[in-house]
Design an enzyme around this catalytic site. Structure first.
Site, PDB file in Angstrom:
ATOM      1  N   GLU A   1      -1.000  -5.820   7.964  1.00 59.15           N
ATOM      2  CA  GLU A   1      -0.349  -5.215   9.555  1.00 59.15           C
ATOM      3  C   GLU A   1      -0.855  -5.410  10.911  1.00 59.15           C
ATOM      4  OE1 GLU A   1      -0.059  -0.816   8.866  1.00 59.15           O
ATOM      5  OE2 GLU A   1       1.216  -1.467   7.164  1.00 59.15           O
TER       6      GLU A   1
ATOM      7  N   LYS B   1      -0.551  -9.836   2.362  1.00 56.96           N
ATOM      8  CA  LYS B   1      -0.310  -9.173   3.857  1.00 56.96           C
ATOM      9  C   LYS B   1      -1.249  -8.092   4.648  1.00 56.96           C
ATOM     10  CE  LYS B   1       3.349  -6.159   3.697  1.00 56.96           C
ATOM     11  NZ  LYS B   1       3.019  -5.029   4.538  1.00 56.96           N
TER      12      LYS B   1
ATOM     13  N   ASP C   1      -1.262  -6.238  -0.529  1.00 56.79           N
ATOM     14  CA  ASP C   1      -1.313  -5.560   1.025  1.00 56.79           C
ATOM     15  C   ASP C   1      -3.116  -5.867   0.800  1.00 56.79           C
ATOM     16  OD1 ASP C   1       0.789  -5.623   2.314  1.00 56.79           O
ATOM     17  OD2 ASP C   1       1.064  -3.409   1.747  1.00 56.79           O
TER      18      ASP C   1
ATOM     19  N   ASP D   1       0.883  -1.032  -0.108  1.00 57.12           N
ATOM     20  CA  ASP D   1      -0.412  -0.239   0.036  1.00 57.12           C
ATOM     21  C   ASP D   1       1.183   1.456   0.465  1.00 57.12           C
ATOM     22  OD1 ASP D   1       0.942  -0.526   2.537  1.00 57.12           O
ATOM     23  OD2 ASP D   1      -1.070  -0.440   3.011  1.00 57.12           O
ATOM     24  N   SER D   2       2.170   1.260  -0.248  1.00 53.35           N
ATOM     25  CA  SER D   2       2.974   2.220  -0.107  1.00 53.35           C
ATOM     26  C   SER D   2       3.179   2.458  -2.167  1.00 53.35           C
ATOM     27  CB  SER D   2       4.277   1.848   0.118  1.00 53.35           C
ATOM     28  OG  SER D   2       4.233   0.917  -1.391  1.00 53.35           O
TER      29      SER D   2
ATOM     30  N   GLU E   1       9.543  -3.566  10.087  1.00 50.88           N
ATOM     31  CA  GLU E   1       9.780  -2.546   9.849  1.00 50.88           C
ATOM     32  C   GLU E   1      10.157  -1.938  10.769  1.00 50.88           C
ATOM     33  OE1 GLU E   1       7.076  -0.931   6.800  1.00 50.88           O
ATOM     34  OE2 GLU E   1       8.108   0.746   6.729  1.00 50.88           O
TER      35      GLU E   1
HETATM   36  O1  KIV Z   1       3.393  -0.766   1.398  1.00 52.85           O
HETATM   37  C1  KIV Z   1       4.489  -1.824   1.474  1.00 52.85           C
HETATM   38  O2  KIV Z   1       6.153  -1.408   0.388  1.00 52.85           O
HETATM   39  C2  KIV Z   1       5.029  -2.195   2.500  1.00 52.85           C
HETATM   40  C3  KIV Z   1       6.697  -1.944   2.454  1.00 52.85           C
HETATM   41  C4  KIV Z   1       7.061  -0.924   3.020  1.00 52.85           C
HETATM   42  C5  KIV Z   1       7.552  -3.485   3.028  1.00 52.85           C
HETATM   43  O3  KIV Z   1       4.111  -2.587   3.040  1.00 52.85           O
END
Ligand code: KIV
Length: 264
Positions: free
Chosen positions: A114, A112, A82, A44-45, A181
């Site tokens: 969090e 993924k 994510d 989600d970056s 992280e």
């Molecule tokens: O969203 C993302 O790019 C991430 C990385 C920082 C692992 O979660």
């Protein structure tokens, strides 16, 4: 042959370090995959690519749209996507729906999410039972920016123990790997030694079972870099130069070249 979550876990047993990067479109994904990256994350970056200040506004529709493009560029790497903020925290049913949508619509092999607090570990267990591979993410969790900021986590004994406990809970719930992280190196080492599943570090020092970076950071494209990012090439400068060269040549009538020999 595409890498599997089982092979990634085997990498840890073989002490083979895992190379992971993020991707947001077909072209980038194809380059990363061909360059031998083991795990490609549609993180989600993606927020940075979409012009958002934080990861909070990213939607499930947006990440699914980008993950579909990335999927078309990936042959070998394990593809993980994510789950965006508030597409899995509300209930296990919400998490099941969102994760199921990601797997069915994008062709990714895993999701993924969090956090490793008790309710999240239960959600992970439920997803894994339903056949959805899950990668955990503890330490700095950017979706909680409004609660914890973006500073390093786990510096005190108490918070360090809490992050370790979350990582253990995620492994027990069936996660196949965990992103660590922005936590102290020694805490990452402790977690990595304790777990049988691989840890993938970002700002967590050299002792993890693999490393991930946000590709826009590595390429020098991000407007702001976290302190732990390494810029391997400054594409912002290179692109600016190329665009300026194009502008000069167009304005001076040098591009495109006149190949007609003068008589049109
Ligand atoms: O969203 C993302 O790019 C991430 C990385 C920082 C692992 O979660």
């Amino acid at each position: 042959m595409a890498l599997t979550t089982q092979q990634l876990m085997q990498y840890k047993r073989q002490e083979r370090l895992i190379v992971a990067l993020t991707a947001w479109d077909y072209a980038i994904a194809k380059v990363l995959d061909a360059a031998g990256v083991d795990l490609i994350l549609v993180g989600d970056s993606l927020a940075g690519v979409l012009g958002y200040e934080t990861t909070v506004p990213v939607t499930l529709n947006e990440i699914v749209h980008h993950a579909k493009a990335v999927r078309r560029g990936v042959n070998r790497a394990l593809l993980v996507v994510d789950l965006p903020f508030l597409t899995y925290q509300a209930s296990q049913e919400q998490a099941m729906y969102s994760a199921g949508r990601v797997l069915k619509e994008t062709g990714a092999q895993a999701v993924k999410l969090e956090g490793g607090y008790p309710a999240m570990a239960e959600t992970v267990a439920r997803l894994v039972q339903a056949g959805i591979p899950v990668m955990g993410h503890v330490g700095l969790t950017p979706q909680s920016i409004h609660q914890f900021g973006l500073r390093q986590q786990g510096k005190s004994l108490e918070t360090g123990e809490q992050i370790l406990a979350e990582a253990i809970a995620l492994e027990a719930a069936g996660a196949f790997a965990i992103v660590l992280e922005h936590i102290p190196d020694q805490l990452a080492l402790q977690i990595t030694q304790k777990l049988t599943i691989p840890t993938i570090g970002i700002g967590a020092g050299p002792h993890c079972d693999g490393q991930v970076l946000v590709t826009a950071d590595l390429l020098g494209l991000s407007e702001r870099q976290p302190p732990f990012a390494k810029i391997y090439v400054n594409l912002r400068e290179i692109i600016t130069q190329a665009v300026q060269n194009f502008g000069v040549e167009v304005r001076e009538g040098k591009f495109p070249e006149d190949k007609s020999g003068g008589d049109n």
